[in-house]
Write an enzyme that holds these catalytic residues in place. Structure first.
Site, PDB file in Angstrom:
ATOM      1  CG  ASP A 141      -6.525   6.243  60.061  1.00  0.00           C
ATOM      2  OD1 ASP A 141      -7.267   5.956  59.095  1.00  0.00           O
ATOM      3  OD2 ASP A 141      -6.725   7.229  60.782  1.00  0.00           O
ATOM      4  CE1 TYR A 143      -3.472  14.186  57.274  1.00  0.00           C
ATOM      5  CE2 TYR A 143      -1.510  14.244  55.897  1.00  0.00           C
ATOM      6  CZ  TYR A 143      -2.399  14.884  56.753  1.00  0.00           C
ATOM      7  OH  TYR A 143      -2.206  16.203  57.071  1.00  0.00           O
ATOM      8  CG  HIS A 148      -7.840  15.794  56.365  1.00  0.00           C
ATOM      9  ND1 HIS A 148      -8.361  16.484  57.434  1.00  0.00           N
ATOM     10  CD2 HIS A 148      -6.900  14.958  56.885  1.00  0.00           C
ATOM     11  CE1 HIS A 148      -7.767  16.079  58.553  1.00  0.00           C
ATOM     12  NE2 HIS A 148      -6.869  15.161  58.243  1.00  0.00           N
ATOM     13  CD  GLU A 215      -8.474  12.721  61.989  1.00  0.00           C
ATOM     14  OE1 GLU A 215      -8.163  11.538  61.729  1.00  0.00           O
ATOM     15  OE2 GLU A 215      -7.678  13.677  61.881  1.00  0.00           O
ATOM     16  CD  GLU A 217      -9.928   8.342  59.422  1.00  0.00           C
ATOM     17  OE1 GLU A 217      -9.596   7.203  59.014  1.00  0.00           O
ATOM     18  OE2 GLU A 217      -9.167   9.075  60.072  1.00  0.00           O
ATOM     19  CG  ASP A 249      -8.287   8.343  63.645  1.00  0.00           C
ATOM     20  OD1 ASP A 249      -8.018   7.687  64.659  1.00  0.00           O
ATOM     21  OD2 ASP A 249      -7.437   8.981  62.992  1.00  0.00           O
ATOM     22  NE  ARG A 253      -7.593  17.177  65.014  1.00  0.00           N
ATOM     23  CZ  ARG A 253      -7.474  16.260  64.073  1.00  0.00           C
ATOM     24  NH1 ARG A 253      -6.327  15.597  63.924  1.00  0.00           N
ATOM     25  NH2 ARG A 253      -8.483  15.989  63.280  1.00  0.00           N
ATOM     26  CD  GLN A 256      -2.709  14.920  65.104  1.00  0.00           C
ATOM     27  OE1 GLN A 256      -3.850  15.169  65.517  1.00  0.00           O
ATOM     28  NE2 GLN A 256      -2.475  14.617  63.853  1.00  0.00           N
ATOM     29  CE  LYS A 269      -4.685  11.238  64.326  1.00  0.00           C
ATOM     30  NZ  LYS A 269      -5.813  11.660  63.492  1.00  0.00           N
ATOM     31  CB  THR A 273     -10.346   3.808  66.210  1.00  0.00           C
ATOM     32  OG1 THR A 273      -9.060   4.377  66.454  1.00  0.00           O
ATOM     33  CG2 THR A 273     -10.716   4.007  64.744  1.00  0.00           C
ATOM     34  CD  GLU A 381     -10.000  19.371  57.224  1.00  0.00           C
ATOM     35  OE1 GLU A 381     -10.288  18.237  57.656  1.00  0.00           O
ATOM     36  OE2 GLU A 381     -10.017  19.668  56.024  1.00  0.00           O
TER      37      GLU A 381
END
Ligand SMILES: *[C@@H]1O[C@H](CO)[C@@H](O)[C@H](O)[C@H]1NC(C)=O
Length: 436
Positions: A141, A143, A148, A215, A217, A249, A253, A256, A269, A273, A381
């Site tokens: 994955d 970024y 973002h 997320e 994606e 994904d 948080r 993480q 993570k 997925t 976000e």
């Protein structure tokens, strides 16, 4: 001026012929799309290759006599995944798609005028069970959305250190976990792990994730790949990308934040997925190419420079439906065009060391955020690290992070003149944490 116009004209002409199968204008699965997936039915539980068109799935095995014997032997017969087709490379992909275009065209009688064959080869979409499209050997994955990365960096390190010094020079990524890539519709359990109980705490507690996030994606599947020790060159990269899917994904948080220094995400993570079942080919997406804007600046090192680089105009949405809500409410409206690094650059960078890529490997884009707040691609976000409430439409419900029972529903499509090239749905429901 005229030169500019010529440069942005679609590189591929789409066929003017139509299919004999009627497709609604707002269907994701137009005749121009023809995405591939793996499906089974109650009467035939063997997974096999299917093609989505309108509200139907074409069973490729049932019409295999209309393909060349080489293609049948190499890519269709006995295949329970798309790996063989992915590995067969661009000439086989073109032949496969052209054959399908012909079979489904209103100018071709072979399927259209054969009632018996139609009855066995065209299956109502609501009668099929979908399976993972490929056996995914490796999942990586990236970024690669600047918005973002800047937003997340600003929250964790402040505005001045938002982007790490490497970010503008290489597509940052991490090696993910292929075993927990699941198909749309699979429920995902809230993970438990080590969490700091307060912002000032220095020792962790163990418990269910409190800051569970999605997320938004897209992922792409690798084609033939490269030999161990030999990298993929930029001029060959487009022929190494088979097609794309939507991807969620899922991210914990709080886990993480505690674990990510210094080697990046790990347990935050790896618990799930989700991908959408239909793989949309790069040929179907070709009419929706856009020049890469803004261009990568500073110019990357030569191995990452692509002449006439491009992105795709794909509208992307995420909606949430809580267990007490009557319908999903959209929280993110983004677009694939916001990517800073292209899939070709991601693939070239990944293999530049000689790391071998294999057919069916899955590479994720990273969260795709636009510039406007409603374009942010994850709750972290949208709620700005928990400082804002996210309204779920007019339902009266608010979120900062996901609750148990929430359904997260991702959709996306490229809009043509009177048709869509869409991806279907990528969904998953949050299950309560397991007692550990
Ligand atoms: C849904 O409603 C039930 C009953 O009022 C309540 O217990 C539950 O917490 C609600 N779920 C959410 C996600 O708000």
């Amino acid at each position: 001026m005229y030169l500019c116009l010529l440069l942005i004209l679609p590189l591929y002409q789409y066929s003017s012929t139509m299919s004999f199968i009627e497709v609604a204008e707002d269907s994701d699965f137009s005749y121009q799309n023809l995405p591939y997936g793996i499906f089974s039915t109650l009467s035939n539980p063997t997974p096999r290759i299917g093609v989505a068109i309108g509200d139907w799935v074409l069973d490729v095995t049932a019409v295999k006599h209309l393909f060349s014997p080489e293609l049948v032997e190499k890519c269709i017969d006995g295949q329970t995944t798309l790996n063989a087709l992915m590995g067969a490379g661009r000439p086989a992909w073109t032949e496969f798609r052209n054959t399908l275009k012909k079979i489904l065209s209103k100018d071709d009688p072979s399927l259209q005028n054969n009632a018996g064959l139609r009855a066995s080869a065209l299956i109502a979409a609501n009668e099929v069970t979908m399976h993972l499209p490929a056996q995914i050997g490796d999942y990586t994955d990236f970024y690669s959305s600047r918005n973002h990365a800047t937003n997340v960096g600003t929250m964790f390190r402040g505005k001045d250190n938002a982007l790490q010094p490497n970010w503008l020079h290489l597509p940052v990524g991490y090696h993910g976990r292929a075993s927990s890539v699941v198909l749309s519709g699979t429920p995902v359990r809230r993970p438990s792990g080590q969490i700091l109980p307060s912002p000032t705490a220095t020792t962790p507690v163990f418990g269910p994730c409190r800051l569970l996030d999605y997320e938004l994606e897209m992922g792409f599947f690798v084609g033939p790949g490269n030999k161990f020790g030999e990298s993929i060159k930029m001029e060959d990269a487009a022929d190494q990308i088979f097609g794309m899917v939507l991807m969620n994904d899922w991210s914990a948080r709080d886990i993480q934040k505690w674990e990510y220094v210094p080697l990046g995400p790990f347990n935050a993570k790896n618990f799930g997925t989700t991908i959408s079942p239909w793989v949309v080919t790069m040929d179907a997406l070709a009419p929706f190419r856009l020049p890469l804007e803004p261009k990568t600046d500073p110019e990357p090192l030569p191995y990452l420079v692509e002449k006439d680089s491009y992105q795709f105009d794909i509208k992307l949405f995420t909606a949430i439906q809580g267990e007490n809500m009557t319908k999903p409410e959209v929280v993110t409206s983004s677009n694939f065009k916001y990517m800073y690094w292209s899939p070709r650059q991601q693939l070239v960078h990944h293999s530049v060391t000689g790391c071998n890529m294999r057919p069916g490997d899955l590479l994720g884009s990273g969260t795709i955020s636009g510039t406007e707040p409603h374009e942010f691609g994850c709750l972290l976000e949208l709620c700005w690290k928990g400082t804002k409430e996210v309204k779920l439409g007019e339902s009266g419900e608010i979120r900062k992070f996901l609750k148990d029972g929430d359904d997260v529903i991702m959709t996306g499509y490229a809009q043509g003149m009177g048709y869509r090239v869409g991806f279907g749905k990528c969904t998953g429901k949050v299950l309560p944490a397991q007692q550990v």
